[in-house]
Design an enzyme around this catalytic site. Sequence first.
Site, PDB file in Angstrom:
ATOM      1  CE  LYS A  85      -6.186  -3.830 -35.265  1.00 27.69           C
ATOM      2  NZ  LYS A  85      -7.504  -3.806 -34.598  1.00 27.69           N
ATOM      3  CB  CYS A 121      -5.028  -3.740 -17.488  1.00 23.90           C
ATOM      4  SG  CYS A 121      -4.355  -2.062 -17.409  1.00 23.90           S
ATOM      5  CB  CYS A 146      -4.918  -1.657  -9.421  1.00 24.15           C
ATOM      6  SG  CYS A 146      -4.996  -0.573 -10.868  1.00 24.15           S
ATOM      7  CB  CYS A 158      -2.816  -6.100 -11.304  1.00 24.32           C
ATOM      8  SG  CYS A 158      -1.524  -6.041 -12.574  1.00 24.32           S
ATOM      9  CB  CYS A 162       1.791  -0.827 -12.558  1.00 23.10           C
ATOM     10  SG  CYS A 162       0.846   0.065 -13.812  1.00 23.10           S
TER      11      CYS A 162
END
Length: 434
Positions: A274, A344, A351, A354, A360
């Site tokens: 990463k 999130c 939620c 969102c 989702c």
Amino acid sequence: MLLATVRPTCSTTVSYAFHCFKMTSPYFVESTAVITRSGNKTVPHAGLATTLKTRMERRVLSAAASRAQVKLEEEDSSVSNQSLGRDASDIGSSRFRRSSIGQSKAEPDKAQPLLPLEPILRRRRAQVKVEYDGKVEPKHWEPPDWSKQLGHVRQMRSARDAPVDLMGAGKCYDTHAPDEVRRYQVLVSLMLSSQTRDQVTSAALQRLRAHGCTVDNIVNTDDDTLGQLIYPVGFWRTKVKYLKQMSVILQREFRGDIPNTVEGLVRLPGVGPKMAHLAMDIAWHQVSGIGVDTHVHRISNRLGWTRGGTKNPEETRKALEDWLPRDLWSEINWLLVGFGQQVCLPVNPLCSVCLNQHSCPSAHQASPAKRPKAGSPRSPHSPKTSRVKLEPGLGLSPPSSSSATPVKEKSLATALSPPLLPRKRKSKAKTYST
């Protein structure tokens, strides 16, 4: 007169008898009827000598024919033995057949040896692909509605006011420093950001910049001073060790600069995939892969962007790179990281606000329960109270419901301590006087 008459009569009789014998004897037959394939024909014969000669010629011809037949059989057997070791493809090839046909046309009178029968080569049927209703399976798997979901994430991140936008690895380095120093500070900020919030990482890097965040200065700084500068980042003792080892390698092998390849960056202590991909993107402006941290890993699995789900960030990186277009690899990290910091969340995601709540797969699902630490306000049990199962026969009664005073652990431990056992007396040996 009588004698003259008798003599002719006798000679005539003798000649007649001889003629009859000649007609009936096979040795004196001049002509006989011979049946041939074309019909009955009369073939003249020349007598005994001719007949014997003819028989001798027939015997010679029959012997020669038998020898020729034996020779022909030997040739056939040798040809058959050779054909057993020959490949079936050579026997059945068009070249072999053309050569044998041309030889038979060129020499029609010459007897050709008999060849073994060619093996029957069966050809396998080609498999036919059947398609129903014109549906063709796509070449690469793609999650449904991923483009629409990505557009919603961009809309929710349009303000760019998340901590990663203000204090991320791309905002902590000194913009007025030389290029090699700037790239070194990017790599240091990525190393410190592991398991650490962006606010803590930014503050630690500001202290390092005030001290002198260069390769030579970090090498000459002792571990205690370096630990005080980066504290309280996560695993700061281990990061001090990695920071010193990395700086020594960069000073000795890369002249104070960082490697320009992912392979070279991964070789450095404390640098993972990463960090390597993010360093290539921020420091060298080259997109080599997707930098996947805990936010990208969590959100990708929640949105269903990984086929079957992944268990660690490295598997998530490979799953995303399989289908996500390459021109989105540099953008996807800071988009999902800021989205994970604001909407999130790891626990109790928002939620309801969102835009992807209708597409989702994980929307409005219960978050995994996190056990609160002892002593926190959310802990159901106070550390001052303790529920102890009372043993019978100790003379203790449970507290009444009216009394709300908790029982201290010390008093319970004293009350529930096992009774002391009586000590065994030492028996003295009796002495008897004599």
